[in-house]
Design an enzyme around this catalytic site. Sequence first.
Site, PDB file in Angstrom:
ATOM      1  CE  LYS A  99       3.139  -5.788   3.720  1.00 58.49           C
ATOM      2  NZ  LYS A  99       2.571  -4.694   4.534  1.00 58.49           N
ATOM      3  CG  ASP A 107      -0.395  -0.088   2.513  1.00 57.67           C
ATOM      4  OD1 ASP A 107       0.848  -0.175   2.616  1.00 57.67           O
ATOM      5  OD2 ASP A 107      -1.159  -0.077   3.512  1.00 57.67           O
ATOM      6  CB  SER A 108       4.603   1.744  -0.161  1.00 56.45           C
ATOM      7  OG  SER A 108       4.858   0.575  -0.910  1.00 56.45           O
ATOM      8  CD  GLU A 142       7.481  -0.406   7.622  1.00 57.84           C
ATOM      9  OE1 GLU A 142       6.475  -1.091   7.352  1.00 57.84           O
ATOM     10  OE2 GLU A 142       7.682   0.727   7.146  1.00 57.84           O
TER      11      GLU A 142
HETATM   12  O1  KIV Z   1       3.522  -1.122   1.556  1.00 58.26           O
HETATM   13  C1  KIV Z   1       4.705  -1.454   1.649  1.00 58.26           C
HETATM   14  O2  KIV Z   1       5.541  -1.112   0.806  1.00 58.26           O
HETATM   15  C2  KIV Z   1       5.095  -2.258   2.782  1.00 58.26           C
HETATM   16  C3  KIV Z   1       6.556  -2.468   2.978  1.00 58.26           C
HETATM   17  C4  KIV Z   1       7.082  -1.290   3.694  1.00 58.26           C
HETATM   18  C5  KIV Z   1       6.835  -3.713   3.689  1.00 58.26           C
HETATM   19  O3  KIV Z   1       4.287  -2.672   3.538  1.00 58.26           O
END
Ligand code: KIV
Length: 259
Positions: free
Chosen positions: A111, A43-44, A180
Amino acid sequence: MKITTQTIRKLKEERPIVALTAYDAIGARLAAEAGVDLVLVGDSLGNTALGFANTIPVTLEMMIHHTAAVARANPKSLIVADVPFACAHGSFDRVLENCAALIRAGAQAVKIEGGSEMADTVKKLSDAGIAVLGHIGLLPQQYHKLGGYRKFGASPDEFDSLLEDAHDLESAGAFAIVGEMMDHEAAKAVSKKAHVPLIGIGSGPHCDGQVLVFTDVLGLGTKPPPFAKQYADLGAQARAAIAAYADEVKTRKFPQAQN
Ligand code: KIV
């Protein structure tokens, strides 16, 4: 051969796992061709490709759209999709439907941010046939509650609760766990105790693998976190290429006249 959740589990005993985020077919193809084991449609997406300040505005529909784009690249890498803000909460029917939509879009696993408090949900999803990657330490979806981002696990209480989080997620059926911004000693302890891999981001060298954000690795981001490592400056290369194109159009060098 396509990488599965079982491949990722086994890698813990063999070598560090390589994970990278990707948000579209281009990123997924490049990551897979480069030998990335696990492609995370994180979700980044929100604070990279979509230009938001953080991950919170990302919706399930956005995640479905981008997961489908990644899946269309048909990467060898395992595809994991993030369950976005507030979508892993509420009735289990709702959570199951949200996760199933990501799986239907082409993810092989989802995730979910959260430790022991999410173990019950992870167990039910696992029982329903949905593979889950856990996520402990800093939980970016809690940004407003935390008032910012920070490291976790330096105090004895946080150290112990990270160990408990990992234990509960593993017992609930998570095939691996993202850690994280964990204190490095806490990450070392979790990696040692857990039977499933701990994939770190900003959590030091003792994890069973590493995950980084696509734009940070390639120099395409605007605010990379201090722990990220940039392996190329594609931003500078892209600017120079676009400027050369613009210049040639303005000076009528491109396109050339027909002879
Ligand atoms: O959304 C993302 O990129 C993540 C990573 C920081 C693990 O959850």
